[in-house]
Design a protein around this motif. Structure first.
Motif, short mmCIF file in Angstrom:
data_model
loop_
_atom_site.label_atom_id
_atom_site.label_comp_id
_atom_site.label_asym_id
_atom_site.label_seq_id
_atom_site.Cartn_x
_atom_site.Cartn_y
_atom_site.Cartn_z
N GLU A 85 0.83 -1.20 0.00
CA GLU A 85 0.00 0.00 0.00
C GLU A 85 0.86 1.26 0.00
N LYS B 80 2.59 1.56 -3.56
CA LYS B 80 1.69 1.71 -4.69
C LYS B 80 1.53 3.18 -5.07
N ILE C 203 -10.96 6.87 -7.07
CA ILE C 203 -9.94 5.82 -7.11
C ILE C 203 -9.86 5.20 -8.51
N GLU D 120 -6.37 5.23 -10.75
CA GLU D 120 -5.78 4.07 -11.42
C GLU D 120 -5.67 4.30 -12.93
N LYS E 91 -3.55 5.42 -4.97
CA LYS E 91 -4.21 4.98 -3.74
C LYS E 91 -5.00 6.16 -3.16
N TYR F 114 -3.54 10.17 -6.75
CA TYR F 114 -4.12 9.96 -5.43
C TYR F 114 -5.59 10.38 -5.43
#
Length: 289
Positions: free
Chosen positions: A129, A132, A218, A222, A135, A233
């Motif tokens: 986490e 990454k 989110i 991604e 997030k 973020y």
């Protein structure tokens, strides 16, 4: 001479057994124990062959006779050979022994097993986490990233109606502007094209995504990271959610970046304008007597 006597005794034993079979009916066939005890392992084959070739028994009686004979006390040598542990080892995997070995290892090394489980279940997910590049991030940490990182930018993906009611944060204090690009999952390609047109150098850009709540932020993070952005973020809570931008602004954010509903601001301006007007009674003309 010994072999000759052995053959004679074997043949005599076989003849006695055949006479016994002829005298007794198949259903009540019994092999004398004294005769079976004198037979050795090397005489079994000749006896079985003789019984199969010369004994006028029906086929369905042959198998019980042979089984009864082979299970008698005349085969101690065969039983010892079958149970000999020095024979060839089977190629099959003994699953039970493997499970017992694993269980024994766990019992002997409980702390090692507990440590491995802790690393696998706790440490690795936390490291993943942390490392990454897309997030969730809290609103206060998003502001700090915008403040400390010159490459960080704020992307408002709310629809036009939401932006008209509650505007985007004013980042003039950070010498930055907010990019307002509405996101719709049905037209994702167009959204991505508009974002790429807004940010000329995505591979060196850190983007913080602001939504109404946690809905699509989110997904967008991604999407942008996979399309070349340095980091992406999603602001947890969005604009109006719990611990979102509006929820923490009074306690944690500077006043210049506070966001208020525009309708409320217009109403307050109207009240102020009315209060600033002179009182009508002050300029009322009183009739002269």
């Amino acid at each position: 001479m010994e072999s000759l006597s052995l053959c004679r005794s074997s043949s005599s034993s076989i003849l006695k057994l055949q006479k016994t079979i002829h005298k007794n009916p198949p259903n009540s066939l019994q092999i004398p124990v004294s005769l079976s005890c004198r037979l050795h392992g090397n005489q079994i084959s000749s006896l079985v062959y003789s019984m199969a070739s010369k004994t006028p028994l029906k086929p369905h009686f042959s198998l019980p006779i042979l089984v009864g004979f082979l299970s008698s006390s005349a085969l101690p040598s065969f039983a010892s050979e079958l149970g000999d542990p020095s024979g060839p080892v089977s190629g099959k995997i003994n699953i039970e022994s493997i499970l017992l070995a694993i269980d024994d290892f766990f019992n002997k090394n409980p702390f090692f097993v507990a440590g491995c489980a802790f690393i696998y279940l706790v440490v690795l997910p936390l490291v993943e986490e942390y490392v990454k590049k897309y997030k969730y991030i809290s609103a206060i940490n998003a502001f700090r990233k915008l403040e400390d990182d010159s490459t960080a930018q704020l992307l408002d993906i709310r629809d036009e109606k939401s932006v008209n009611y509650l505007g985007s944060p004013n980042l003039r204090i950070l010498s930055k502007e907010v990019a307002q690009i509405p996101y719709t999952e049905a037209d994702e390609d167009r959204f991505l094209k508009n974002v790429m047109a807004k940010f000329a150098d995505p591979k060196n850009t850190v983007v913080c995504i602001l939504d109404n709540l946690d809905g699509n932020s989110i997904k967008v993070a991604e999407l942008l990271f996979k399309n070349g952005f340095k980091e992406a973020y999603a602001i947890r809570g969005g604009m109006r959610g719990k611990k979102g931008w509006q929820d923490i602004q009074q306690a944690l954010l500077p006043p210049s970046v506070h966001v208020y509903p525009k309708k409320k601001a217009k109403k307050s301006q109207k009240v102020n304008s009315v209060s600033n007007q002179p009182d009508a009674d002050q300029y009322a003309i009183t009739p002269e007597n």
